[in-house]
Write an enzyme that holds these catalytic residues in place. Structure first.
Site, mmCIF file in Angstrom:
data_model
loop_
_atom_site.group_PDB
_atom_site.id
_atom_site.type_symbol
_atom_site.label_atom_id
_atom_site.label_comp_id
_atom_site.label_asym_id
_atom_site.label_seq_id
_atom_site.Cartn_x
_atom_site.Cartn_y
_atom_site.Cartn_z
ATOM 1 C CB SER A 212 -0.937 0.052 1.037
ATOM 2 O OG SER A 212 -1.985 1.013 0.972
ATOM 3 C CG ASP A 289 -7.100 -3.384 -3.439
ATOM 4 O OD1 ASP A 289 -7.960 -2.574 -2.932
ATOM 5 O OD2 ASP A 289 -5.871 -3.179 -3.233
ATOM 6 C CG HIS A 319 -6.113 -2.023 0.278
ATOM 7 N ND1 HIS A 319 -5.215 -1.868 -0.758
ATOM 8 C CD2 HIS A 319 -5.688 -1.564 1.275
ATOM 9 C CE1 HIS A 319 -4.342 -1.013 -0.420
ATOM 10 N NE2 HIS A 319 -4.697 -0.746 0.710
#
Length: 358
Positions: A212, A289, A319
């Site tokens: 991320s 995601d 995610h």
């Protein structure tokens, strides 16, 4: 203007919660902007309000409106960090950092000086024979602290048989300072330098992992010329092309796509930087995601300048939990072997690889 890239600890609630609804997410973002203005910029806001009133009285409505627009832009720009970094979520994340021994991992509790002397907290988790295996430099996302990633790190430790260095960015966990884009880049460089200052690990087998927001930090680190020969492999999971692109994705305001790049305080332009990366790279994309579109990971992979790159797509990976899916570690280990066996495992040259799907 900027937006949030919410990571593991920011999305603790279930998919049925209000936070999973895009409308509620927008409301939360707008509310955070308002709170940031009230808490962080109240003095500036008051000054601007008085100045606007004076301009309106002297020069008329048009001048006051123009000044209002500039003032609003400045306030939102200053509040940008508040919209991206969540070091205090979940509560007490700046006070309590779970130690690796809570998941039965050996560790060293260390502190590293960043490039500007900011003191950073980190955990070094060694294998029994640390100098005979690879070392993973782990960059976390935008919420919580390194202790919240220990279950994932335990899996990497067990399945990849690698040492791990988990470093907390400035303003996170027990690290000093305040988060900023340039600050995170300095912290990443300091962490890599620290590994090269240790004499008990193999410097030829350092793997940089970022998930991320950590993916953007890892890409910046690997794109720097001074690190071109220092990183054996780059692992990026569920990251984004840039923060401006994420703003367009999350906020339903069409005008955002026309804003100049300098309007965003935090940019993290991974798509541009990844073109200069030459080291072997694996891009791990959870196809379920719901926060960062998988098309962004495909875009980053496509623009990566490395001749040895691989896109590992996991159909049911979301995610935050892609690493929990069956076969994740086995596929990751094989992907690393495929793209960089010459530098990590057998010192053999491999050919450029195309998309690889779980």
């Amino acid at each position: 203007m900027t937006c949030i890239n919410i990571d593991e600890e920011k999305l603790l609630s279930s998919s049925a919660s209000p936070e999973s609804n895009p409308d509620f997410l927008v409301i939360r973002i707008i509310g955070r902007i308002v709170l940031s203005v009230l808490k962080q910029c109240w003095a500036l806001s008051s000054t601007m309000f008085i100045t606007i009133c004076i301009f309106y009285w002297i020069f008329g409505g048009i001048s006051a409106f123009v000044l209002l627009c500039f003032s609003a832009a400045g306030i939102v720009y200053r509040a940008g960090d508040q919209l991206l970094y969540y070091p205090e979520i979940p509560p007490n994340s700046r006070i309590f950092v779970p130690a690796p021994n809570t998941v039965d991992l050996p560790f060293e509790n260390i502190f590293i000086k960043s490039m500007d002397s900011t003191k950073l907290h980190a955990y070094f988790i060694p294998q029994p024979q640390a100098n005979q295996c690879a070392t993973i430099l782990f960059f976390h996302g935008n919420a919580g602290n390194v202790g919240h990633r220990l279950p994932n790190v335990k899996g990497l430790y067990k399945h990849l048989q690698a040492n791990l260095l988990m470093v907390e960015y400035r303003g996170y966990g027990l690290s000093e300072g305040t988060p900023s884009e340039s600050g995170l880049y300095k912290d990443a460089q300091a962490a890599l330098n620290y590994l090269f200052n240790r004499d008990d690990i193999d410097h030829r087998r350092i793997i940089v992992f970022g998930r991320s927001l950590g993916g953007a930090v890892a890409i910046d680190l690997a794109s720097r010329t001074c690190n071109s020969d220092r990183i054996a492999c780059l692992l990026i999971e569920n990251s984004f092309t840039s923060i401006p692109d994420m703003a367009i994705q999350i906020l339903p305001w069409k005008g955002l796509r026309y804003l100049p790049i300098w309007f965003h305080k935090n940019k993290f332009q991974s798509k541009r930087k990844v073109t200069s990366i030459q080291c072997p790279a694996v891009f791990i994309s959870g196809l379920s995601d719901q926060l960062v579109p998988p098309t962004m990971m495909l875009d980053i992979y496509t623009h990566c300048g490395s001749e040895r790159k691989l896109l590992l797509q996991i159909p049911n990976g979301d995610h935050n939990g892609t690493w929990t899916r069956q076969g994740y570690y086995a596929q990751l280990e094989r992907s690393i072997h495929d793209v960089c066996s010459d530098r990590i495992l057998h010192q053999q040259q491999v050919q450029h690889l195309s998309v690889h799907t779980v």
